[in-house]
Design a protein around this motif. Structure first.
Motif, mmCIF file in Angstrom:
data_model
loop_
_atom_site.group_PDB
_atom_site.id
_atom_site.type_symbol
_atom_site.label_atom_id
_atom_site.label_comp_id
_atom_site.label_asym_id
_atom_site.label_seq_id
_atom_site.Cartn_x
_atom_site.Cartn_y
_atom_site.Cartn_z
ATOM 1 N N GLY A 78 -12.632 -11.191 -1.162
ATOM 2 C CA GLY A 78 -13.299 -11.439 -2.438
ATOM 3 C C GLY A 78 -14.302 -12.573 -2.347
ATOM 4 N N LEU A 79 -13.934 -13.644 -1.675
ATOM 5 C CA LEU A 79 -14.873 -14.752 -1.481
ATOM 6 C C LEU A 79 -16.032 -14.339 -0.582
ATOM 7 C CD1 LEU A 79 -12.338 -17.678 -1.089
ATOM 8 C CD2 LEU A 79 -13.842 -17.220 -3.040
ATOM 9 N N THR A 80 -15.760 -13.474 0.395
ATOM 10 C CA THR A 80 -16.830 -12.962 1.251
ATOM 11 C C THR A 80 -17.827 -12.142 0.449
ATOM 12 O OG1 THR A 80 -15.342 -12.913 3.141
ATOM 13 C CG2 THR A 80 -17.316 -11.549 3.285
ATOM 14 N N MET A 81 -17.329 -11.359 -0.503
ATOM 15 C CA MET A 81 -18.238 -10.585 -1.363
ATOM 16 C C MET A 81 -19.141 -11.509 -2.160
ATOM 17 S SD MET A 81 -15.634 -7.763 -2.842
ATOM 18 C CE MET A 81 -14.542 -6.858 -1.787
ATOM 19 N N TRP A 82 -18.649 -12.655 -2.548
ATOM 20 C CA TRP A 82 -19.458 -13.598 -3.324
ATOM 21 C C TRP A 82 -20.474 -14.343 -2.468
ATOM 22 C CZ3 TRP A 82 -15.402 -16.543 -6.729
ATOM 23 C CH2 TRP A 82 -15.036 -15.732 -7.790
ATOM 24 N N PHE A 83 -20.032 -14.856 -1.327
ATOM 25 C CA PHE A 83 -20.873 -15.793 -0.589
ATOM 26 C C PHE A 83 -21.562 -15.192 0.629
ATOM 27 C CE2 PHE A 83 -17.728 -18.492 -2.756
ATOM 28 C CZ PHE A 83 -18.619 -19.196 -3.551
ATOM 29 N N HIS A 84 -21.195 -13.984 1.013
ATOM 30 C CA HIS A 84 -21.853 -13.323 2.147
ATOM 31 C C HIS A 84 -21.965 -11.841 1.815
ATOM 32 C CE1 HIS A 84 -23.354 -13.492 6.189
ATOM 33 N NE2 HIS A 84 -22.582 -12.491 6.558
ATOM 34 N N HIS A 85 -22.772 -11.557 0.785
ATOM 35 C CA HIS A 85 -22.815 -10.213 0.223
ATOM 36 C C HIS A 85 -23.494 -9.189 1.127
ATOM 37 C CE1 HIS A 85 -26.413 -12.346 -1.167
ATOM 38 N NE2 HIS A 85 -27.012 -11.188 -1.043
ATOM 39 N N ILE A 86 -23.985 -9.596 2.280
ATOM 40 C CA ILE A 86 -24.583 -8.649 3.221
ATOM 41 C C ILE A 86 -23.508 -7.696 3.754
ATOM 42 C CG2 ILE A 86 -25.788 -8.448 5.427
ATOM 43 C CD1 ILE A 86 -27.494 -9.650 3.220
ATOM 44 N N VAL A 87 -22.282 -8.174 3.901
ATOM 45 C CA VAL A 87 -21.194 -7.361 4.441
ATOM 46 C C VAL A 87 -20.327 -6.772 3.325
ATOM 47 C CG1 VAL A 87 -21.115 -8.542 6.656
ATOM 48 C CG2 VAL A 87 -19.745 -9.395 4.759
ATOM 49 N N ARG A 88 -20.922 -6.506 2.187
ATOM 50 C CA ARG A 88 -20.184 -6.034 1.013
ATOM 51 C C ARG A 88 -19.526 -4.680 1.253
ATOM 52 N NH1 ARG A 88 -22.910 -1.972 -1.066
ATOM 53 N NH2 ARG A 88 -25.117 -1.854 -0.637
ATOM 54 N N VAL A 89 -20.153 -3.793 2.008
ATOM 55 C CA VAL A 89 -19.567 -2.469 2.259
ATOM 56 C C VAL A 89 -18.321 -2.615 3.132
ATOM 57 C CG1 VAL A 89 -19.951 -0.196 3.275
ATOM 58 C CG2 VAL A 89 -21.760 -1.289 1.956
ATOM 59 N N PHE A 90 -18.412 -3.412 4.181
ATOM 60 C CA PHE A 90 -17.245 -3.658 5.028
ATOM 61 C C PHE A 90 -16.122 -4.299 4.224
ATOM 62 C CE2 PHE A 90 -14.846 -6.872 7.374
ATOM 63 C CZ PHE A 90 -14.128 -6.048 8.204
ATOM 64 N N ALA A 91 -16.464 -5.299 3.427
ATOM 65 C CA ALA A 91 -15.444 -5.988 2.633
ATOM 66 C C ALA A 91 -14.812 -5.041 1.614
ATOM 67 C CB ALA A 91 -16.062 -7.200 1.933
ATOM 68 N N GLY A 92 -15.598 -4.152 1.040
ATOM 69 C CA GLY A 92 -15.061 -3.197 0.081
ATOM 70 C C GLY A 92 -14.121 -2.203 0.723
ATOM 71 N N VAL A 93 -14.491 -1.687 1.887
ATOM 72 C CA VAL A 93 -13.627 -0.736 2.595
ATOM 73 C C VAL A 93 -12.337 -1.433 3.034
ATOM 74 C CG1 VAL A 93 -13.424 0.670 4.682
ATOM 75 C CG2 VAL A 93 -15.500 0.772 3.308
ATOM 76 N N ALA A 94 -12.465 -2.653 3.536
ATOM 77 C CA ALA A 94 -11.277 -3.399 3.960
ATOM 78 C C ALA A 94 -10.371 -3.706 2.771
ATOM 79 C CB ALA A 94 -11.694 -4.686 4.662
ATOM 80 N N ALA A 95 -10.946 -4.023 1.612
ATOM 81 C CA ALA A 95 -10.136 -4.302 0.420
ATOM 82 C C ALA A 95 -9.383 -3.048 -0.026
ATOM 83 C CB ALA A 95 -11.022 -4.823 -0.705
ATOM 84 N N ILE A 96 -10.040 -1.904 0.022
ATOM 85 C CA ILE A 96 -9.371 -0.660 -0.364
ATOM 86 C C ILE A 96 -8.236 -0.345 0.604
ATOM 87 C CG2 ILE A 96 -9.675 1.844 -0.520
ATOM 88 C CD1 ILE A 96 -12.452 1.286 -1.715
ATOM 89 N N LEU A 97 -8.480 -0.510 1.909
ATOM 90 C CA LEU A 97 -7.428 -0.236 2.888
ATOM 91 C C LEU A 97 -6.257 -1.202 2.741
ATOM 92 C CD1 LEU A 97 -9.548 0.604 6.060
ATOM 93 C CD2 LEU A 97 -8.235 2.167 4.624
ATOM 94 N N LEU A 98 -6.539 -2.481 2.516
ATOM 95 C CA LEU A 98 -5.457 -3.444 2.323
ATOM 96 C C LEU A 98 -4.687 -3.163 1.036
ATOM 97 C CD1 LEU A 98 -7.102 -6.757 3.529
ATOM 98 C CD2 LEU A 98 -5.127 -5.599 4.527
ATOM 99 N N ALA A 99 -5.388 -2.711 -0.004
ATOM 100 C CA ALA A 99 -4.690 -2.356 -1.244
ATOM 101 C C ALA A 99 -3.745 -1.186 -1.011
ATOM 102 C CB ALA A 99 -5.713 -2.014 -2.334
ATOM 103 N N LEU A 100 -4.192 -0.218 -0.230
ATOM 104 C CA LEU A 100 -3.328 0.926 0.071
ATOM 105 C C LEU A 100 -2.133 0.525 0.944
ATOM 106 C CD1 LEU A 100 -6.037 3.660 0.671
ATOM 107 C CD2 LEU A 100 -4.450 3.498 -1.256
#
Length: 182
Positions: A78-100
């Motif tokens: 979540g902090l990566t999405m805020w402060f390093h938004h270039i990797v937002r797709v990677f962070a989003g996919v990783a967040a979904i996988l960790l949620a699962l």
């Protein structure tokens, strides 16, 4: 005071609010917030205890360390999405996988609360796109309509290849492609 100095009469809170709004608009803010809010219950619930009168109800499980790791990783994403938004797709996919993964590991994903917040945050992060600035009248730059601007954003600008003699069978190609002067 001169009419050119409009900044002196502004209140500090409104200036900070405007700066925060500009900062928030340039990154997937809500995606990061939902992901952070999803990671907190996933990390907290395995270590929490609830007192009911004289009875203590402990919710700790054998997967407490796994829950803590998943929760901390979600907060970090979540902090990566805020402060390093270039990797937002990677962070989003990783967040979904960790949620699962948190469903079987971390008390049904933090009692479904953390799972849902993290899932929504990851999806928002993947789907976020930087907005294009609009003119004062609400139209995209250069007087283009929203449909033209949307088509260019999806497919890119349309380019027409330059005509070349050999490709289109013109008169310059009639003598075998050689061009003789005079």
């Amino acid at each position: 005071m001169s009419p050119e100095s409009t900044g002196q009469n502004e209140h500090h809170i409104s200036v900070l609010r405007r700066r925060f709004r500009a900062w928030r608009g340039n990154r997937p803010f809500w995606a990061g917030l939902f992901t952070i809010l999803g990671g907190l219950p996933i990390a907290y619930f395995p270590y929490a205890s609830l007192k009911l009168g004289n009875m203590t109800l402990a919710m700790s499980t054998t997967a407490g360390a796994g829950s803590l790791i998943i929760g901390v990783l979600l907060v970090t994403l979540g902090l990566t999405m805020w402060f390093h938004h270039i990797v937002r797709v990677f962070a989003g996919v990783a967040a979904i996988l960790l949620a699962l993964v948190s469903i079987p590991v971390a008390n049904i994903g933090g009692f479904v609360i953390g799972f849902l917040f993290s899932l929504v945050g990851g999806a928002l992060s993947i789907s976020w796109a930087r907005g294009e600035p609009e003119d004062a009248d609400g139209t995209p730059p250069a007087g283009r309509t929203h449909e033209e601007h949307s088509a260019d954003a999806l497919h890119g600008p349309v380019t027409v290849p330059q005509q070349q003699g050999a490709a289109f069978g013109t008169a310059a190609d009639a003598d075998g492609g050689s061009h003789r002067a005079g």
